[in-house]
Design an enzyme around this catalytic site. Structure first.
Site, short mmCIF file in Angstrom:
data_model
loop_
_atom_site.label_atom_id
_atom_site.label_comp_id
_atom_site.label_asym_id
_atom_site.label_seq_id
_atom_site.Cartn_x
_atom_site.Cartn_y
_atom_site.Cartn_z
N GLY A 137 69.11 3.18 42.43
CA GLY A 137 67.73 3.00 42.86
C GLY A 137 67.63 2.65 44.33
N LEU A 138 67.31 3.67 45.14
CA LEU A 138 67.07 3.43 46.57
C LEU A 138 65.62 3.80 46.93
N HIS A 143 58.66 4.61 50.30
CA HIS A 143 59.82 4.68 51.19
C HIS A 143 60.85 5.66 50.63
N TRP A 169 61.63 8.34 41.36
CA TRP A 169 62.47 9.54 41.48
C TRP A 169 63.93 9.22 41.19
N ILE A 170 64.21 8.46 40.15
CA ILE A 170 65.58 8.02 39.92
C ILE A 170 66.25 8.86 38.82
N LEU A 247 75.67 7.55 49.77
CA LEU A 247 75.06 8.87 49.93
C LEU A 247 76.02 9.84 50.58
N GLU A 371 68.78 13.24 48.27
CA GLU A 371 69.96 12.89 49.09
C GLU A 371 69.71 13.19 50.57
P1 TGC Z 1 69.96 3.66 60.93
O1 TGC Z 1 69.44 2.60 61.84
O2 TGC Z 1 70.34 4.98 61.50
O3 TGC Z 1 71.20 3.12 60.11
C1 TGC Z 1 71.18 1.86 59.43
C2 TGC Z 1 72.61 1.44 59.20
O4 TGC Z 1 73.27 2.40 58.33
C3 TGC Z 1 74.39 2.98 59.01
N1 TGC Z 1 74.43 4.39 58.59
C4 TGC Z 1 75.31 4.87 57.73
N2 TGC Z 1 76.34 4.29 57.09
C5 TGC Z 1 77.06 5.05 56.23
N3 TGC Z 1 76.79 6.34 56.00
C6 TGC Z 1 75.75 6.98 56.61
N4 TGC Z 1 75.46 8.25 56.33
C7 TGC Z 1 74.96 6.23 57.52
N5 TGC Z 1 73.86 6.50 58.29
C8 TGC Z 1 73.55 5.36 58.94
C9 TGC Z 1 74.11 2.80 60.47
O5 TGC Z 1 75.30 2.79 61.22
C10 TGC Z 1 73.44 1.43 60.47
O6 TGC Z 1 74.45 0.45 60.30
P2 TGC Z 1 74.28 -1.02 60.95
O7 TGC Z 1 75.54 -1.73 60.56
O8 TGC Z 1 74.15 -0.77 62.43
O9 TGC Z 1 73.04 -1.61 60.34
O10 TGC Z 1 68.89 3.85 59.76
P3 TGC Z 1 67.41 4.42 59.83
O11 TGC Z 1 66.52 3.40 59.17
O12 TGC Z 1 67.05 4.88 61.21
O13 TGC Z 1 67.48 5.71 58.84
C11 TGC Z 1 68.31 6.78 59.18
C12 TGC Z 1 68.17 7.92 58.14
C13 TGC Z 1 66.79 8.52 58.20
C14 TGC Z 1 69.18 8.99 58.54
C15 TGC Z 1 68.52 7.47 56.72
O14 TGC Z 1 67.82 6.40 56.34
C16 TGC Z 1 68.50 8.57 55.70
O15 TGC Z 1 69.54 9.16 55.45
N6 TGC Z 1 67.33 8.87 55.01
C17 TGC Z 1 67.33 9.77 53.86
C18 TGC Z 1 67.20 8.95 52.60
C19 TGC Z 1 68.01 9.51 51.47
O16 TGC Z 1 68.92 10.32 51.65
N7 TGC Z 1 67.73 9.05 50.28
C20 TGC Z 1 68.48 9.47 49.13
C21 TGC Z 1 68.14 8.63 47.93
S1 TGC Z 1 69.35 8.78 46.63
C22 TGC Z 1 69.09 10.30 46.00
O17 TGC Z 1 68.33 11.10 46.46
C23 TGC Z 1 69.91 10.62 44.81
S2 TGC Z 1 69.64 12.18 44.12
C24 TGC Z 1 71.01 12.21 43.14
C25 TGC Z 1 71.16 13.36 42.26
O18 TGC Z 1 70.38 13.48 41.28
O19 TGC Z 1 72.14 14.12 42.46
P1 FAD Z 2 59.13 11.81 52.34
O1 FAD Z 2 60.12 10.87 52.92
O2 FAD Z 2 57.74 11.33 52.15
O3 FAD Z 2 59.13 13.15 53.18
C1 FAD Z 2 58.07 14.13 53.12
C2 FAD Z 2 58.33 15.17 54.21
O4 FAD Z 2 58.29 14.52 55.50
C3 FAD Z 2 59.71 15.81 54.09
O5 FAD Z 2 59.63 17.17 54.42
C4 FAD Z 2 60.53 15.08 55.15
O6 FAD Z 2 61.60 15.89 55.65
C5 FAD Z 2 59.48 14.81 56.22
N1 FAD Z 2 59.83 13.66 57.06
C6 FAD Z 2 59.99 12.37 56.68
N2 FAD Z 2 60.36 11.61 57.73
C7 FAD Z 2 60.44 12.43 58.79
C8 FAD Z 2 60.81 12.27 60.17
N3 FAD Z 2 61.18 11.08 60.66
N4 FAD Z 2 60.79 13.35 60.96
C9 FAD Z 2 60.44 14.58 60.49
N5 FAD Z 2 60.09 14.80 59.20
C10 FAD Z 2 60.11 13.75 58.37
N6 FAD Z 2 66.26 8.72 44.93
C11 FAD Z 2 67.05 7.70 44.54
O7 FAD Z 2 67.09 6.62 45.14
N7 FAD Z 2 67.86 7.86 43.44
C12 FAD Z 2 67.88 9.00 42.71
O8 FAD Z 2 68.64 9.10 41.74
C13 FAD Z 2 67.02 10.06 43.10
N8 FAD Z 2 66.95 11.20 42.35
C14 FAD Z 2 66.01 12.14 42.64
C15 FAD Z 2 65.81 13.21 41.77
C16 FAD Z 2 64.82 14.15 42.02
C17 FAD Z 2 64.57 15.27 41.05
C18 FAD Z 2 64.05 14.06 43.23
C19 FAD Z 2 63.00 15.10 43.55
C20 FAD Z 2 64.25 13.03 44.10
C21 FAD Z 2 65.22 12.03 43.81
N9 FAD Z 2 65.38 10.91 44.64
C22 FAD Z 2 66.20 9.88 44.25
C23 FAD Z 2 64.48 10.70 45.77
C24 FAD Z 2 64.83 11.55 47.01
O9 FAD Z 2 65.96 11.06 47.65
C25 FAD Z 2 63.60 11.55 47.90
O10 FAD Z 2 62.63 12.37 47.29
C26 FAD Z 2 63.92 12.05 49.31
O11 FAD Z 2 64.77 11.16 49.99
C27 FAD Z 2 62.65 12.29 50.13
O12 FAD Z 2 61.77 11.22 50.04
P2 FAD Z 2 60.20 11.50 49.69
O13 FAD Z 2 60.16 12.37 48.50
O14 FAD Z 2 59.53 10.21 49.66
O15 FAD Z 2 59.69 12.37 50.90
#
Ligand code: TGC
Ligand code: FAD
Length: 392
Positions: A137-138, A143, A169-170, A247, A371
């Protein structure tokens, strides 16, 4: 359901770069997908049901924690083996790969990396066999791309914590036994918390009406004054870097997985184009169809090689987060483009559940978003090469 005739493309003999162990692992996973996933997956997707009967089989082929050491119940394999398993699972369906990658990279990995010895021993062996299933859960309603803004929080009550907030969305949440949840403490520092099903105030409502990942269960995590024992906090890393580190591992698995979905669509379209006769000859004989197929195999081959190289770097602990982002982004877009072209090669048949292509296409619409979205990964590359942060 038609018989699964899948034959994997290997245009540049990548097999010669794999070890015998990699190939054995791949064959086991491939055969398992043909036997256990292909016959049931279309029906599961049409009904929007997670096929929970497959969990013991997933554990048997080593899909839960392949790279976790044997002493904690994992298979002790390298990162390339992990990737190959994800490729084969996603060849079957992205939702099946999702279940395995969440369990491995988002639940077992943080407990292994950031947990203490008691937590490792308590949870990892049961997660490896599928006796316990987990979720991560992230993301929160407000957010998604910006997880650092999360409002889910823990308060120190002396002998325990109180957890409040909500995640959405977990993947796997509706049936998970445990959830690895990221929450801020009173100082605003992000901590990892293991929440167990049955804790009072913890609920996991399912998300319905998805057109994508229909065979994967998705839901919310709701925390209403949940009492968390102190021993359920992951002690060894905190801050946003902790969940982002998980991630990295999951995004790497998705990079391999997307190749599997692309291979399946290419293989289906190639076979269909040789069998389908129009204007007196197979449609494979028309230049326009050959262009589509030739471009598909070119893109699959390019993706195979950057991904194998990424696996080698990961094995040497040298892969950067930005390299992983580039690979995930490239491969998912590549796979999605291939589904669209392959669908056209099948004409009207391409929209039916007789073939896997449309299901892969719909699934990949989630894979390109979760992701880290396609745009977020581009900005990660942009930051890496320019030094300029364009997120904020
Ligand atoms: P930022 O200030 O850049 O970084 C905060 C701290 O994190 C460190 N860091 C990392 N560490 C490890 N791996 C990485 N890839 C890292 N990227 C950054 C960074 O060095 C810093 O460390 P510290 O010690 O200085 O505090 O953070 P920001 O707030 O500006 O955000 C950057 C951003 C946008 C790239 C990041 O937050 C991001 O990747 N956003 C996307 C969110 C995302 O991917 N959510 C996924 C949710 S889980 C999911 O979707 C599961 S689906 C699973 C499935 O069904 O298969
Ligand atoms: P938003 O963050 O609201 O983004 C909307 C649009 O704005 C996107 O096109 C994005 O690229 C764009 N955008 C956002 N910020 C910026 C920027 N700074 N600059 C330019 N463009 C930007 N999450 C978990 O924690 N655990 C899970 O197990 C998990 N499983 C999932 C399973 C499914 C089927 C789905 C659909 C999602 C899942 N997620 C999970 C959540 C997923 O990681 C988020 O949906 C994803 O990170 C995007 O967040 P959001 O949907 O809130 O879109």
């Amino acid at each position: 359901m038609k018989q699964d005739l899948f034959q994997a493309p290997d245009y540049f003999n990548m097999d010669e770069l794999l070890t015998d162990e990699h190939k054995l692992i791949r064959e086991a996973a491939r055969e398992w997908v043909k036997k256990e996933i292909s016959p049931i997956i279309e029906d599961a997707c049409q009904k929007a049901e997670f096929p929970s009967q497959i969990l013991p089989g997933l554990a048997e082929i080593g899909a839960f924690g392949p790279y976790i050491p044997v002493e904690y119940g994992g298979a002790g394999l390298d990162n390339i083996s992990y990737g190959i398993i994800m490729q084969e699972l996603e060849r079957g369906d992205s939702g099946i790969r999702s279940t395995a990658s969440v369990q491995s990279s988002l639940v077992m990995y943080p407990i292994f990396k950031y947990g203490n010895e008691d937590q490792r021993k308590k949870y990892l062996p049961k997660l490896a066999t599928g006796e316990l299933m987990g979720c991560f859960g992230l993301t929160e309603p407000d957010h998604g791309s910006n997880p650092g803004g999360m409002t889910t929080n823990i308060k120190d009550m002396g002998d325990h914590f109180i957890l409040n907030g909500a995640k959405m969305w977990i993947s796997n949440s509706p049936f998970a036994d445990i959830a690895v949840v990221w929450a801020k403490n009173e100082e605003g520092r992000i901590k990892g918390v293991i929440v167990e099903r049955g804790m009072e105030g913890f609920t996991t409502p399912e998300t319905h009406n998805k057109w994508s990942l229909r065979a994967s269960a998705t839901g919310e995590l709701v925390f209403d004054n949940v009492k968390i024992p102190k021993e359920n906090i992951l002690p060894n890393k905190d801050g946003l870097g902790a969940p982002l580190g998980c991630l990295d591992s999951a995004r790497y698995g998705i990079a391999w997985g997307a190749i599997g979905a692309a291979m399946d669509c290419y293989d289906t379209a190639l076979r269909y184009s040789k069998e389908r006769i129009q204007f007196g000859k197979p449609i494979a004989a028309f230049q326009l169809q050959q262009k589509k197929l030739a471009e598909m195999i070119t893109e699959i081959t390019k993706a195979q090689f950057i991904t194998l190289r990424l696996g080698q770097l990961k094995n040497e602990d040298k892969a950067t987060s930005a390299q992983i982002s580039m690979c995930k982004r490239n491969n998912v877009e590549m796979a999605l483009n291939i589904t669209r072209e392959a669908r056209q090669i099948l004409g009207g048949m391409g929209i039916t559940g007789e073939y896997s292509i449309m299901r892969h296409m719909m699934n990949l619409e989630s894979v390109i978003t979760y992701e880290g979205t396609h745009d977020i990964h581009l900005l990660i590359t942009g930051l890496d090469i320019t030094g300029e942060n364009a997120f904020k």
